[in-house]
Write a protein that holds these residues in place. Structure first.
Motif, PDB file in Angstrom:
ATOM      1  N   ALA A   1      12.331   9.757  10.156  1.00 19.04           N
ATOM      2  CA  ALA A   1      11.756   8.657   9.370  1.00 19.04           C
ATOM      3  C   ALA A   1      10.503   9.124   8.639  1.00 19.04           C
ATOM      4  CB  ALA A   1      11.441   7.482  10.283  1.00 19.04           C
ATOM      5  N   ALA A   2       9.700   9.958   9.291  1.00 26.39           N
ATOM      6  CA  ALA A   2       8.491  10.470   8.646  1.00 26.39           C
ATOM      7  C   ALA A   2       8.841  11.375   7.466  1.00 26.39           C
ATOM      8  CB  ALA A   2       7.641  11.236   9.654  1.00 26.39           C
ATOM      9  N   MET A   3       9.903  12.175   7.613  1.00 28.51           N
ATOM     10  CA  MET A   3      10.318  13.062   6.529  1.00 28.51           C
ATOM     11  C   MET A   3      10.864  12.294   5.334  1.00 28.51           C
ATOM     12  SD  MET A   3       9.596  16.134   7.224  1.00 28.51           S
ATOM     13  CE  MET A   3      10.622  17.025   6.056  1.00 28.51           C
TER      14      MET A   3
ATOM     15  N   ARG B   1       1.349   5.713   7.043  1.00 33.51           N
ATOM     16  CA  ARG B   1       0.553   6.818   7.593  1.00 33.51           C
ATOM     17  C   ARG B   1       0.905   8.148   6.927  1.00 33.51           C
ATOM     18  NH1 ARG B   1      -1.844   5.788  12.628  1.00 33.51           N
ATOM     19  NH2 ARG B   1      -1.386   3.736  13.486  1.00 33.51           N
ATOM     20  N   MET B   2       2.203   8.390   6.728  1.00 31.91           N
ATOM     21  CA  MET B   2       2.639   9.692   6.242  1.00 31.91           C
ATOM     22  C   MET B   2       2.253   9.945   4.794  1.00 31.91           C
ATOM     23  SD  MET B   2       3.823  11.613   8.514  1.00 31.91           S
ATOM     24  CE  MET B   2       4.392  12.874   7.366  1.00 31.91           C
TER      25      MET B   2
ATOM     26  N   GLN C   1       0.818  -1.209   0.000  1.00 29.50           N
ATOM     27  CA  GLN C   1       0.000   0.000   0.000  1.00 29.50           C
ATOM     28  C   GLN C   1       0.853   1.260   0.000  1.00 29.50           C
ATOM     29  OE1 GLN C   1      -2.655  -0.244   3.339  1.00 29.50           O
ATOM     30  NE2 GLN C   1      -4.129  -1.526   2.241  1.00 29.50           N
ATOM     31  N   ARG C   2       2.039   1.201   0.564  1.00 33.20           N
ATOM     32  CA  ARG C   2       2.854   2.414   0.645  1.00 33.20           C
ATOM     33  C   ARG C   2       3.692   2.612  -0.623  1.00 33.20           C
ATOM     34  NH1 ARG C   2       7.656  -0.078   1.716  1.00 33.20           N
ATOM     35  NH2 ARG C   2       7.429  -1.824   3.171  1.00 33.20           N
TER      36      ARG C   2
ATOM     37  N   GLN D   1       1.648  13.481   2.979  1.00 35.95           N
ATOM     38  CA  GLN D   1       2.751  14.060   2.217  1.00 35.95           C
ATOM     39  C   GLN D   1       3.021  13.230   0.974  1.00 35.95           C
ATOM     40  OE1 GLN D   1       4.550  16.749   3.717  1.00 35.95           O
ATOM     41  NE2 GLN D   1       5.834  17.077   1.933  1.00 35.95           N
ATOM     42  N   MET D   2       3.218  13.910  -0.164  1.00 39.59           N
ATOM     43  CA  MET D   2       3.629  13.255  -1.406  1.00 39.59           C
ATOM     44  C   MET D   2       4.789  14.059  -1.976  1.00 39.59           C
ATOM     45  SD  MET D   2       3.425  11.009  -3.794  1.00 39.59           S
ATOM     46  CE  MET D   2       3.741  10.804  -5.553  1.00 39.59           C
ATOM     47  N   LYS D   3       6.020  13.545  -1.760  1.00 35.90           N
ATOM     48  CA  LYS D   3       7.217  14.308  -2.091  1.00 35.90           C
ATOM     49  C   LYS D   3       7.148  15.662  -1.362  1.00 35.90           C
ATOM     50  CE  LYS D   3       9.961  13.114  -4.771  1.00 35.90           C
ATOM     51  NZ  LYS D   3      11.230  12.365  -4.535  1.00 35.90           N
TER      52      LYS D   3
END
Length: 507
Positions: free
Chosen positions: A459-461, A489-490, A144-145, A494-496
């Motif tokens: 890690a989220a960034m 989740r992120m 999914q990611r 956020q997309m790029k």
């Protein structure tokens, strides 16, 4: 250089006037087009891969665009509810054309060809090309990611099939085998375990073999009597030969690449162990270079074997392919059906990429698949030559960039790391080249089982990249599980560079 026939766009005019704003945008578009064409023409002979032609052209337009300071123009666009050019990387001309066409309609101005509002498929072509290039490197997206997870395999992966199986089960999309460690026997066993696990889990996993490269390291150490830690103010003699000693009154170490020491100048900075120990060259003698230590922990640091050496003030003239790398390429070529990607360390010039391509081609049997290349960006020279590196590599085969933040931070300075990391991400997005976010990702979690708050944010960034690399550690399976959750989740947020405005449920 700007083309003599083109006038530099004048953004000093009253940009609150929509007519003046439109004129400035049109002039900018003309400059970007002509300068971009000139850049692309210089590259064209090196691009043999049809899939990369449109991407290299867009990269050329992006380089031309970023020669200008566009901040005033961006602010002028905002009150009109128009795109402020902050997400222009993937398709430069289409974004400019869309803004110009919409503003012209608002001003009731008829535009001359070729500017018109681009169709949807052209506007989003860059996103499609980035996805295609990412899948050419890492395979199709099966989860999914969007962002892939890469894991550096420990030696244990050669004998522990369950570890490899669990890594793939929890979300690993690519594994990294570090050729600086272990032997071909362990590498073969790791590859076999990966292929068995991906067949059992019915989930493909790419294999990257990372060449060691000419990394200077500490080969031998000698400490003064009674001292375990090297501290600020101490002297360190860095020698060319393990047999060179000058008594026992100072710290001593030898360098695995003695030819490096002949290129060092007085006053040059030296960093050891990813910047944990730092110093300045105080003297150069027949025995080696004398380094006055200026940076350690308060109580000092241990001077350990195999730790890396960095010389940020020195352009080291070293071949990026060592004799050991060439032997490792023999192994890779003989396993071409099983190895998907080659990691290339200490790349600095387009000629370095060409050297690897030539050495690889000479070894591959006829009809064998050509592995993709991932270039590790670790030095200021590699950063400044990044467009040329991309064209040379992606012009011939699937290609990706790894932001090797450990060496890069030491080489350019920690205060510049975030800035340069962003610029690399932007440039690669313009070229539709996938990026691997690497070094110290979730390091505390991987090694000790508990993440720090800061590394969770890091890690989220990583959602801004196409792949995130984790290093080996006792809690690596747990780290993959958590990273998989964070990235999944992120991507709803956020997309790029673009924020995704899904409905918020926190309030």
């Amino acid at each position: 250089m700007l083309s003599s026939s083109l006038k530099t766009p004048d953004f000093g005019v009253d940009l609150s006037n929509p007519q003046a704003l439109l004129t400035a945008l049109q002039q900018l578009r003309r400059c970007v087009y002509q300068e971009g064409q000139e850049i692309f023409h210089e590259w064209r002979s090196r691009i043999h891969r049809p899939a990369f032609i449109n991407s290299s052209l867009n990269l050329a337009y992006y380089l031309a665009l970023r020669r200008y300071d566009l901040r005033e123009l961006q602010m002028a666009l905002l009150p009109w509810g128009l795109c402020s050019l902050g997400h222009i990387e993937t398709k430069v001309l289409a974004h400019l054309d869309a803004v110009i066409a919409t503003l012209a309609a608002a001003c009731d101005v008829k535009l001359n060809s070729p500017i018109s509002h681009p169709p949807l498929e052209e506007f989003f072509e860059g996103d499609r090309l980035l996805q295609e290039q990412t899948e050419a490197l890492f395979g199709q997206t099966m989860r999914q990611r969007r962002v892939r997870i890469m894991v550096t395999l420990p030696t244990e992966a050669a004998s522990n099939y369950e570890l490899v199986r669990n890594l793939i089960h929890q979300g690993t999309d690519c594994v990294r085998i570090n050729c600086s460690h272990d032997t071909p026997a362990e590498w073969s066993a790791m590859i076999a375990n990966v292929r068995l696990a991906e067949a059992e889990m019915k989930h493909p996993c790419k294999i990257l073999m990372d060449l060691g490269g000419p990394k200077p390291r500490i080969e031998f150490t000698l400490a003064p009597n009674g001292k375990r830690h090297i501290c600020r103010g101490d002297l360190l003699l860095l020698t060319r030969d393990v047999s060179t000693t000058v008594g026992s009154s100072c710290f001593q170490a030898s360098c695995t690449l003695p030819e490096v020491l002949d290129q060092i100048q007085l006053g040059a900075r030296v960093w050891i162990d990813d910047g944990h120990i730092g110093g300045l060259v105080e003297a150069i003698t027949d025995e080696g270079i004398w380094i006055r230590i200026t940076q350690t922990r308060l109580k000092g640091n241990k001077l350990q074997l195999d730790k890396g050496l960095n010389f940020p003030d020195t352009d080291l003239h070293l071949s990026p392919l060592t004799n050991q790398d060439k032997q490792d390429l023999d192994f890779i070529a003989s396993h071409a059906e099983l190895v998907d990607i080659i990691g290339y360390s200490f790349v600095q010039k387009a000629e370095d990429i060409a050297l690897l391509q030539q050495e690889l081609q000479a070894r591959l049997p006829a009809g064998s698949p050509i592995p993709a290349i991932v270039a590790k960006i670790e030095t200021p020279l590699a950063v400044s030559n990044l467009p040329e590196l991309i064209v040379q590599a992606a012009g011939q085969q699937p290609f990706g960039i790894m932001i090797a933040r450990g060496d890069l931070a030491v080489e350019i300075g920690y205060q510049r790391l975030a800035e340069i990391q962003e610029e690399i991400l932007w440039l690669c997005e313009a070229a539709h080249v996938p990026v691997i976010w690497a070094t110290q990702v979730l390091e505390n979690l991987v090694k000790h089982g508990m993440p720090s708050r800061a590394e969770m944010t890091d890690a989220a960034m990583a959602e801004r990249a196409e792949c995130v690399m984790l290093n080996k550690g006792a809690y690596i399976v747990q780290a993959v599980t958590i990273l998989d959750d964070v990235l999944t989740r992120m991507q709803a947020h956020q997309m790029k560079k673009t924020h995704q405005l899904r409905a918020l449920r926190s309030w």
